[in-house]
Structures are given as structure tokens and as C-alpha cells.
Scaffold this active site. Structure first.
Site, mmCIF file in Angstrom:
data_model
loop_
_atom_site.group_PDB
_atom_site.id
_atom_site.type_symbol
_atom_site.label_atom_id
_atom_site.label_comp_id
_atom_site.label_asym_id
_atom_site.label_seq_id
_atom_site.Cartn_x
_atom_site.Cartn_y
_atom_site.Cartn_z
ATOM 1 N N ARG A 179 50.309 56.891 34.957
ATOM 2 C CA ARG A 179 50.296 56.495 33.544
ATOM 3 C C ARG A 179 49.404 57.443 32.749
ATOM 4 N NH1 ARG A 179 49.232 50.232 32.521
ATOM 5 N NH2 ARG A 179 49.857 50.831 30.408
ATOM 6 N N CYS A 238 41.725 50.922 29.078
ATOM 7 C CA CYS A 238 42.904 50.881 29.944
ATOM 8 C C CYS A 238 44.131 50.882 29.038
ATOM 9 C CB CYS A 238 42.856 49.643 30.838
ATOM 10 S SG CYS A 238 42.641 48.084 29.931
#
Length: 282
Positions: A179, A238
Site C-alpha cells: 500500500r 495509517c
């Protein structure tokens, strides 16, 4: 009195008097509440990430899981029967990385010190023989929990913008490497990361059995990552401010002062007109 460890092992949980703790099931995701009702640790009360630990707003302004108001969070705690003197143990089904660590951070930020996350979560408790139930848990609510401010530090998008270009600061992205590298993005609109951020996946806080590594190993790890950066100059994020709390929990367990949380995280950053490091930009 020595500080209560933010992590509790299941063998220590089993030694506690169930009447002297409040056990919280904080699992999230698809069918989370239904799964809780079907099978949970006996005595556990359910907290909902989206309804209780976040507020629904525009993801471009605060991300996918912005913090609720202090008043709303106070009501949530009262609804769960939590008072300032309660000893709270939280678990989820993702080794504490789902919403258990987020609820821990919010409680600590509200000034509640007597709160721990169950090491290994639901699966570890089941493996150890903790009693399982599908019955409705009955408990009394409490008076409105007094909260005057979020005591732990947070950073907003403007502070992250300044910090990412400042050598005195460090911005840590705890998402998995794919990611971060922009190879995949299952939740947000754009794949990539905040330029200048460093990638330290939260999964590295755990060993091969899904348990937290020792406090010494984690201290060594994050001391090397942070080098001489202070908690004031460290920002952790995050996708939406949930799993970042797993790393904040690991740092606290390691004896490192809890740094700033960027609640909006990539979900906010990627929805604004900000510079982004994506696979296409390489």
C-alpha cells in the site's frame, strides 16, 4: 505504583476476577457485531468502530475515521458502563490492530490509565480456554464520563505538510509495504503515500504467532527508527487513524513516549490537493 502495562497476556487475564474488569470486544469490519453476538469472550461488551469510536463525516475533512466529539465519546463510555476507576481490557480479532488499539488510544487520550489490550486477541483467548458465550451481556450504564480534552497529541494535515519536509521531524506510515509503494489500495481512492514519510508496517510489531514482540525488541526497533527524534517531532499515521494506534500501543509498551497521531491519515491526505508519491509518479 508501577505503571500498568498497556498489553496483557491471556494467562494474566485469566487470573483476574471477572467482576473487577470490564472486557470490551472491539472487532470491526464486515458483520463484526453479528460475529460478536454469535461468539464472544464471556462477559465482553461490544464497541462499534464506526458508530462509537469515529464519526461519519466527509473523508476529505478528517479522513474515514475522524474522532467523535468529547461529548459523544463520553456518552459511549457511559453506555458501556465505564467509569474513571474501571479496569478495562480490550480485544479484537486482528491481534489488536483493528479497533482494540484505537479504543485503547482514545481511552488513554481521555485520561483513563487503567486500560490494556489483550495480547493475541480473541484467537489467543479461545486457544487458552477462555469461556465463550453467545448470550446477551447485561450490565449497568454509568454516569456521564468526565472528559475535558484529548490529552494525547495529534497532528492535522497542515502539520504533516510541514513535518514531511523537515529533517527534525519524522512521519511514519504503518500500512503494509504494498500500500505504501502504491501497488495496491483496497480502501482509499488513490494508491501511494505521503512524500517524505517512512514505512514501518504495524505488522512488524508482532512475532510469527501474532503476539507482540518483547518490550526490549520493540524499544530497540523504534529507537533505531526514531534515532534522536522526540515524540513531539514524530507523527504516526495509517489509512484512517486506526491501525496507526497499534504502533502507538507498541511504542508505549516499549517505554517510548507516545508520539502524535495523524487521525486523517492517507484517507484524508489522498482526497486533498497535496503532493502524493504514487507508482505512476516514479
Amino acid at each position: 505504583m508501577s505503571k500498568l502495562s498497556p498489553i496483557i497476556n491471556v494467562e494474566d487475564l485469566l487470573k483476574l476476577n471477572p467482576l473487577e474488569i470490564i472486557l470490551i470486544d472491539a472487532r470491526a469490519g464486515i458483520n463484526a457485531e453479528e460475529n460478536y453476538k454469535a461468539e464472544h469472550l464471556k462477559g465482553a461488551r461490544y464497541v462499534d468502530l464506526n458508530k462509537d469510536l469515529a464519526t461519519v463525516e466527509d473523508p476529505a475533512n478528517g479522513g474515514r475515521h475522524p474522532l467523535p466529539s468529547l461529548s459523544k465519546f463520553s456518552e459511549v463510555l457511559s453506555k458501556l458502563g465505564i467509569s474513571p476507576s474501571s479496569h478495562i481490557v480490550i480485544y479484537d480479532d486482528k491481534n489488536g490492530s483493528n479497533a482494540a488499539a484505537r479504543f485503547w488510544w482514545m481511552l488513554r487520550s481521555a485520561g483513563h490509565e487503567k486500560v490494556q489490550v489483550l495480547n493475541g486477541g480473541l484467537q489467543e483467548a479461545v486457544k487458552a480456554g477462555f469461556s465463550i458465550s453467545s448470550e446477551k451481556e447485561n450490565f449497568e450504564t454509568t454516569e456521564k464520563y468526565p472528559i475535558s480534552e484529548w490529552k494525547l497529541k495529534t497532528a492535522d494535515i497542515e502539520e504533516v505538510e510541514k513535518a514531511r519536509n523537515n529533517s527534525d521531524n519524522i512521519v511514519i506510515d504503518v500500512r503494509d509495504k504494498n500500500r505504501f509503494d502504491g501497488l495496491t489500495e483496497p480502501l482509499d481512492l488513490i494508491a501511494g503515500h505521503i512524500p517524505g514519510a517512512v514505512n514501518v508496517p504495524f505488522s512488524e510489531n508482532l512475532d510469527e504467532n501474532g503476539l507482540f514482540k518483547s518490550s526490549k525488541i520493540l524499544n530497540d526497533k523504534y529507537s533505531e527508527v526514531l534515532k534522536d527524534k522526540s515524540s513531539e517531532n514524530t507523527i504516526v499515521h495509517c489509512g484512517s487513524g486506526v491501525t496507526a494506534c497499534h504502533t502507538l500501543l507498541a511504542m508505549d509498551y516499549a517505554g517510548i513516549e507516545i508520539p502524535k497521531l495523524y487521525v486523517g491519515s492517507w484517507s484524508e491526505w489522498s482526497r486533498n490537493d497535496r503532493e502524493m508519491a504514487t507508482k505512476k509518479s516514479e
